[in-house]
Write an enzyme that holds these catalytic residues in place. Structure first.
Site, PDB file in Angstrom:
ATOM      1  CE  LYS A  91      37.113  47.922  31.878  1.00 35.62           C
ATOM      2  NZ  LYS A  91      37.795  48.541  30.582  1.00 35.62           N
ATOM      3  CE  LYS A  98      39.088  52.303  27.684  1.00 35.29           C
ATOM      4  NZ  LYS A  98      37.571  52.424  27.960  1.00 35.29           N
TER       5      LYS A  98
END
Length: 493
Positions: free
Chosen positions: A111, A381
């Site tokens: 990520k 997120k």
């Protein structure tokens, strides 16, 4: 009954040990040594999992944190920063938790390698922040990345590009634990491999594993030997988690008898944070209470903003010698177990046993919370979060994002983008340029919607394209307190 349960537990434990040994027999020599350390940690966790039944806390014994155990940030800030802050910085290590993949945002690989602002990834911004700190104060703060077996290889390839930056980068891997069949309570892995039939057999066991993995890597002892005293731990996707010189100074100026070994940064809850872990007093210790530990009947009370006003940002400041001491004595950290049930692609139900890094607060002396401004909690997120950090709400300086002075309200707008925006690539394709959001309070977008160049959004804007419809917001449009629905196509002639 108790005797029967004890025998059953022993059987489960014996079977687990046999299976783990069989798995280790399939590993090569180098892998076997690391995996044995991982499995030692897993065995302890599994043993405790078999012992504990029901909620991890007795709700009646929960109290609010005692007066003074959570300090307001203003009070910490008011003491100022001395001229010799370089000496304090040279005693600091920064760990970023880098074990997560970008799958929830439709990206392959770590990520931390997703671009979030001006072509900069999370990792780029982190390196820029630490480098800026080192250059400004002529300091040597090292950056340490805790990778997982999912992110290690890709991250190490990218680290080459920071060779000439003024920051020393170290990495270590968090443990690799076996997923357990929910019915048989045995590992689903057939060998130590991570591909093919074993591709879903392993997991990184939550960030509570930081302590043991950091210790096992040898880096903890190395930094203590170099005279480092504290570590600042945070999630790499929290763009607000920069090194705060006021908090660092507060730690360094403690008297010996009141030496603070653990600081957790907390911030005021909003509706978006009701599930976040909170600080409580339990059995005369400051403790982190996570939603997974709360009895079902008390979940609504846990979510209430009146009783539990703050939540854990997962920005933590911890004494390095204290980590070593706690890890080496007795039961170590004794972190509460979070049982995370998963259903795999083939429909198999498995369990992941995890722990949280903040739960260790109860094991440290003179631990405290600091109620920090919301700006220190800026996690990305979802694509809705990404839209906020890419917009003109924030300005970027030396890797740090700060709220634009041109925004009148310090709070961030509430943004909810629909499923058409979930994946980063699709999200980017729907914006010719990121809209002006300086005066936005609330944005909801649902369905097949695209935005032209130089769109401006103000107040509350709701855009809903029903199934089969499409809405193209034209270039230069200014929407203020508007609901847009129906069908609007703008095509090149």
């Amino acid at each position: 009954m108790t005797e029967f349960q004890a025998k059953l537990r022993q059987q489960h434990e014996d079977s687990m040990h046999r299976e783990l040994e069989a798995l280790l027999a399939t590993a090569n020599e180098a892998e076997a040594e690391t995996s044995r350390k991982d499995f030692d940690g897993f065995k302890k966790l599994f043993h405790r999992f078999l012992q504990v039944k029901g909620p991890a806390v007795d709700w009646a014994k929960i109290n609010r944190p005692p007066e003074g155990s959570i300090q307001p940030y203003d009070k910490i800030e008011s003491t100022g920063i001395p001229g010799n802050i370089t000496a304090s910085l040279n005693k600091l290590v920064v760990i970023k938790l880098n074990g997560g993949l970008g799958t929830s945002m439709g990206c392959k690989g770590p990520k931390s390698l997703i671009s979030v602002r001006s072509e900069n990834t999370f990792l780029d911004l982190t390196v820029q922040q630490i480098e800026h700190l080192n250059k400004t104060y002529n300091a040597e703060v090292p950056l340490v990345l805790m990778n997982s077996f999912n992110t290690d290889e890709d991250t190490k390839k990218i680290l080459q590009k920071y060779k000439h930056h003024h920051v020393k980068i170290h990495t270590f891997n968090q443990s690799r634990y076996p997923r357990v069949n929910k019915e048989s309570l045995l590992p689903i892995a057939k060998s130590m491999g991570t591909t093919g039939e074993n591709s879903e057999a392993w997991y990184p066991p939550g960030h509570g594993d930081t302590y043991a993995s950091f210790y096992n890597s040898g880096l903890l002892d190395k930094f203590i030997a170099e005279g480092k005293e504290y570590v600042f731990i945070s999630n790499i996707d929290n763009l607000g988690a920069t090194v705060d010189l006021y908090i660092l100074q507060h730690l360094m100026s403690q008297q010996n008898d009141k030496h603070c070994e653990f600081i957790m940064e907390v911030t005021d809850k909003t509706r978006a944070d009701v599930k976040g872990g909170t600080l409580i007093e339990y059995k005369d210790r400051l403790r982190l209470l996570e939603i997974a530990q709360v009895p079902k009947a008390n979940v609504d009370e846990f979510k209430s903003v009146t009783k539990f006003k703050i939540f854990n940002t997962n920005n933590l400041w911890i004494s390095l010698p204290a980590i070593k001491r706690v890890h080496e004595t007795g039961d170590g950290m004794d972190l509460e177990i979070i049982v995370n049930p998963k259903t795999l692609a083939g429909g198999l139900n498995v369990l992941q046993l995890e722990t949280a890094v903040g739960a260790a607060i109860k094991s440290f002396q003179n631990a405290m919370g600091i109620n920090v401004p919301r700006s220190r909690f800026l996690p990305v997120k979802t694509s809705s979060d990404l839209l906020l950090v890419m917009s003109n709400l924030y300005s970027l300086d030396a890797g740090s994002l700060t709220m634009s002075e041109r925004r009148e309200f310090p709070s961030t707008p509430h943004v909810k983008l629909g499923s058409s925006f979930t994946k980063v690539q699709e999200f980017l394709a729907r914006f010719e340029s990121i809209p002006d959001m300086l005066e936005l309070d609330h944005l909801t977008v649902s369905g097949d919607v695209t935005f032209g160049k130089n769109v401006s959004l103000k107040g509350t804007v709701i855009i809903i394209a029903n199934h089969g419809d499409r809405i193209d917001i034209p270039a230069g449009a200014m929407l203020e307190n508007k609901i847009v629905s129906g069908n609007l196509r703008i095509l090149d002639h």
